[in-house]
Design a protein around this motif. Structure first.
Motif, mmCIF file in Angstrom:
data_model
loop_
_atom_site.group_PDB
_atom_site.id
_atom_site.type_symbol
_atom_site.label_atom_id
_atom_site.label_comp_id
_atom_site.label_asym_id
_atom_site.label_seq_id
_atom_site.Cartn_x
_atom_site.Cartn_y
_atom_site.Cartn_z
ATOM 1 N N VAL A 67 0.849 -1.185 0.000
ATOM 2 C CA VAL A 67 0.000 0.000 0.000
ATOM 3 C C VAL A 67 0.887 1.238 0.000
ATOM 4 C CG1 VAL A 67 -1.559 1.373 1.456
ATOM 5 C CG2 VAL A 67 -1.991 -1.056 1.108
ATOM 6 N N ILE A 68 0.472 2.250 -0.746
ATOM 7 C CA ILE A 68 1.148 3.547 -0.759
ATOM 8 C C ILE A 68 0.194 4.568 -0.143
ATOM 9 C CG2 ILE A 68 2.320 5.284 -2.156
ATOM 10 C CD1 ILE A 68 3.539 2.483 -2.353
ATOM 11 N N VAL A 69 0.709 5.410 0.732
ATOM 12 C CA VAL A 69 -0.085 6.481 1.321
ATOM 13 C C VAL A 69 0.408 7.813 0.781
ATOM 14 C CG1 VAL A 69 -0.578 7.742 3.458
ATOM 15 C CG2 VAL A 69 -0.732 5.251 3.414
ATOM 16 N N GLY A 70 -0.534 8.652 0.383
ATOM 17 C CA GLY A 70 -0.217 10.002 -0.069
ATOM 18 C C GLY A 70 -0.768 11.029 0.904
ATOM 19 N N VAL A 71 0.034 12.030 1.228
ATOM 20 C CA VAL A 71 -0.354 13.082 2.157
ATOM 21 C C VAL A 71 -0.171 14.432 1.481
ATOM 22 C CG1 VAL A 71 0.079 14.144 4.411
ATOM 23 C CG2 VAL A 71 0.450 11.682 4.106
ATOM 24 N N GLU A 72 -1.164 15.301 1.622
ATOM 25 C CA GLU A 72 -0.997 16.675 1.146
ATOM 26 C C GLU A 72 -1.252 17.654 2.286
ATOM 27 O OE1 GLU A 72 -2.473 20.141 -1.933
ATOM 28 O OE2 GLU A 72 -3.776 18.425 -1.567
ATOM 29 N N PHE A 73 -0.296 18.556 2.471
ATOM 30 C CA PHE A 73 -0.479 19.705 3.343
ATOM 31 C C PHE A 73 -0.685 20.917 2.439
ATOM 32 C CE2 PHE A 73 2.226 16.815 5.774
ATOM 33 C CZ PHE A 73 1.592 16.800 7.006
ATOM 34 N N SER A 74 -1.918 21.403 2.313
ATOM 35 C CA SER A 74 -2.142 22.656 1.605
ATOM 36 C C SER A 74 -2.079 23.775 2.630
ATOM 37 C CB SER A 74 -3.491 22.642 0.887
ATOM 38 O OG SER A 74 -4.548 22.712 1.824
ATOM 39 N N HIS A 75 -2.357 24.993 2.225
ATOM 40 C CA HIS A 75 -2.308 26.102 3.169
ATOM 41 C C HIS A 75 -3.414 26.008 4.218
ATOM 42 C CE1 HIS A 75 0.850 28.252 1.067
ATOM 43 N NE2 HIS A 75 0.223 28.035 -0.061
ATOM 44 N N LEU A 95 -9.104 17.161 6.614
ATOM 45 C CA LEU A 95 -9.479 18.090 7.664
ATOM 46 C C LEU A 95 -9.063 19.503 7.271
ATOM 47 C CD1 LEU A 95 -10.624 18.448 10.579
ATOM 48 C CD2 LEU A 95 -8.236 18.340 11.368
ATOM 49 N N ASP A 96 -10.033 20.433 7.271
ATOM 50 C CA ASP A 96 -9.732 21.838 7.015
ATOM 51 C C ASP A 96 -9.257 22.507 8.304
ATOM 52 O OD1 ASP A 96 -10.475 21.819 4.311
ATOM 53 O OD2 ASP A 96 -12.591 22.048 4.830
ATOM 54 N N HIS A 97 -8.406 23.528 8.154
ATOM 55 C CA HIS A 97 -7.910 24.271 9.310
ATOM 56 C C HIS A 97 -7.602 25.701 8.883
ATOM 57 C CE1 HIS A 97 -3.908 24.027 7.535
ATOM 58 N NE2 HIS A 97 -4.040 22.707 7.450
ATOM 59 N N GLY A 98 -7.329 26.555 9.840
ATOM 60 C CA GLY A 98 -6.985 27.934 9.545
ATOM 61 C C GLY A 98 -5.590 28.062 8.962
ATOM 62 N N LYS A 99 -5.330 29.206 8.316
ATOM 63 C CA LYS A 99 -4.017 29.425 7.701
ATOM 64 C C LYS A 99 -2.898 29.454 8.726
ATOM 65 C CE LYS A 99 -5.881 32.131 3.847
ATOM 66 N NZ LYS A 99 -5.861 33.448 3.158
#
Length: 372
Positions: A67-75, A95-99
């Motif tokens: 299995v491959i896991v992909g993670v993205e940290f956007s702003h 999960l959405d969060h503040g800037k």
């Protein structure tokens, strides 16, 4: 053959022959050996494929081998997706969060999500690697990447690969989305940040310093507004989501699209201006690289044809007739999972990361959940 199947997910023997230059006889011999070793299995033809007569067999890597896991940290969001090595999505978390969310909390969210996906049965095969996308312009990026790689390595003891998240979104669209049938592509992601990816002759082009595709920091006006990168007049300063929503008087992208559907003049003026600025940067890229295929992704692309119309008009006005005649602009297809899926594609394209185990199918079934 294994590398081709890693990147493609599945392929017929004819496609393998075309992609490897091996003879059909050699492919049959190698396929038999790989099936005996439990590395390759027969798969159904891809959904939607049509053919008169007998449907050719498709081969894929054995999904039980990893299995491959992909993670993205956007702003403003943490996204995690788990895929088996046949490219099948097994589960995702978001999960959405503040800037201003502290990076320590973002790390915790990501590791929690990865743990949930690899332990709850959504991804019950051995974890092979983790790909991670991080914005290109953030404060202390080198330190953030080092801390992130250390945290994930300590938790999971697997290879970690990192890349700019906008480029990864483009890689996902090229691999599985709007750009999957293209050999050459300009991808631009329009969200809080603006970035992208260049694909030329089927290969991502990262440049000498790995920063190719930074469309958001192309200067439109040296006396323009200050960008978060500290320069002035960058494209991102004009068409980043925050700037567009403020100018349109909209609280969200959904509000902006609703205003466009209601034909509100302010919203249309703002999108027309954004499209013209985006189109000017893309016109220059098309002229320099002699490319005509474009995919627009990110939150702002939800404006759809309202945005595409202005972008297209501006590009056609500024490029030569040959490029204009062949111009193809599409909106991205993969939605909010694009960056995380691109992180998976990053790992699958890295031949230094082993994703298969030389086991029989029975052994693979017995060892699910353990590193083979």
């Amino acid at each position: 053959m294994l590398d081709l199947l890693r990147v493609r997910g599945s392929a017929s023997r004819a496609q393998i022959a075309e992609g490897t230059a091996l003879s059909r006889a050699t492919i049959s011999e190698i396929t038999a050996e790989l099936r005996d070793a439990g590395l390759v299995v027969l798969a159904q033809a891809p959904a939607g494929s049509t053919r008169v007569g007998r449907t050719p067999e498709h081969l894929t890597l054995n999904p039980a081998t990893g299995v491959i896991v992909g993670v993205e940290f956007s702003h403003t969001r943490v996204t995690v997706v788990a895929c088996d090595i046949t490219h099948r999505v097994l589960g995702s978390r978001m999960l959405d969060h503040g800037k201003e969310e502290p990076w320590e909390q973002r790390f915790t969210t990501a590791t929690d999500f990865v743990g949930q996906l690899v332990s709850t049965g959504a991804a019950s095969f051995p974890l092979r690697a983790i790909g991670v996308g991080v914005p290109g312009v953030i404060s202390g990026r080198a330190q953030v990447l080092a801390a992130l790689e250390q945290r994930l390595t300590e938790h999971y003891r697997v290879p970690i690969r990192t890349e700019n998240n906008a480029r990864l979104a483009g890689l996902a669209e090229f691999s599985w989305g709007a750009g999957q049938d293209m050999r050459d592509l300009i991808y631009m992601r329009l969200s809080e940040g603006v970035g992208g990816l260049l694909i030329i002759d089927d290969e991502p082009r990262l440049g000498n310093t790995g920063s190719a595709g930074e469309f958001g920091h192309v200067c439109l006006d040296p006396n323009g507004p200050v960008c978060r990168c500290s320069n002035r007049g960058c494209l991102e300063a004009y068409v980043g989501m925050g700037a567009v929503l403020r100018r349109a008087g909209a609280a969200s992208v959904e509000d902006l699209v609703d205003a466009l559907d209601r034909s509100e003049s302010r919203a249309h003026a703002v999108i027309a201006d954004a499209g013209a600025r985006i189109g000017l940067v893309l016109a220059n890229a098309c002229s320099i690289l002699d490319l005509s295929s474009i995919v627009l992704g990110g939150a702002l692309s939800e404006a759809g044809e309202y945005l595409v119309r202005s972008v297209r008009q501006t590009i056609v006005r500024h490029v030569n007739a040959g490029i204009a005649e062949n111009l193809k602009i599409q909106v991205a297809q993969l939605g909010s999972l694009d960056g995380a899926l691109g992180s998976v594609a990053l790992v699958l394209r890295d031949r230094t990361i082993p994703v298969g185990a030389r086991t029989t199918s029975a052994t693979a079934r017995d060892e699910r959940g353990r590193t083979a």
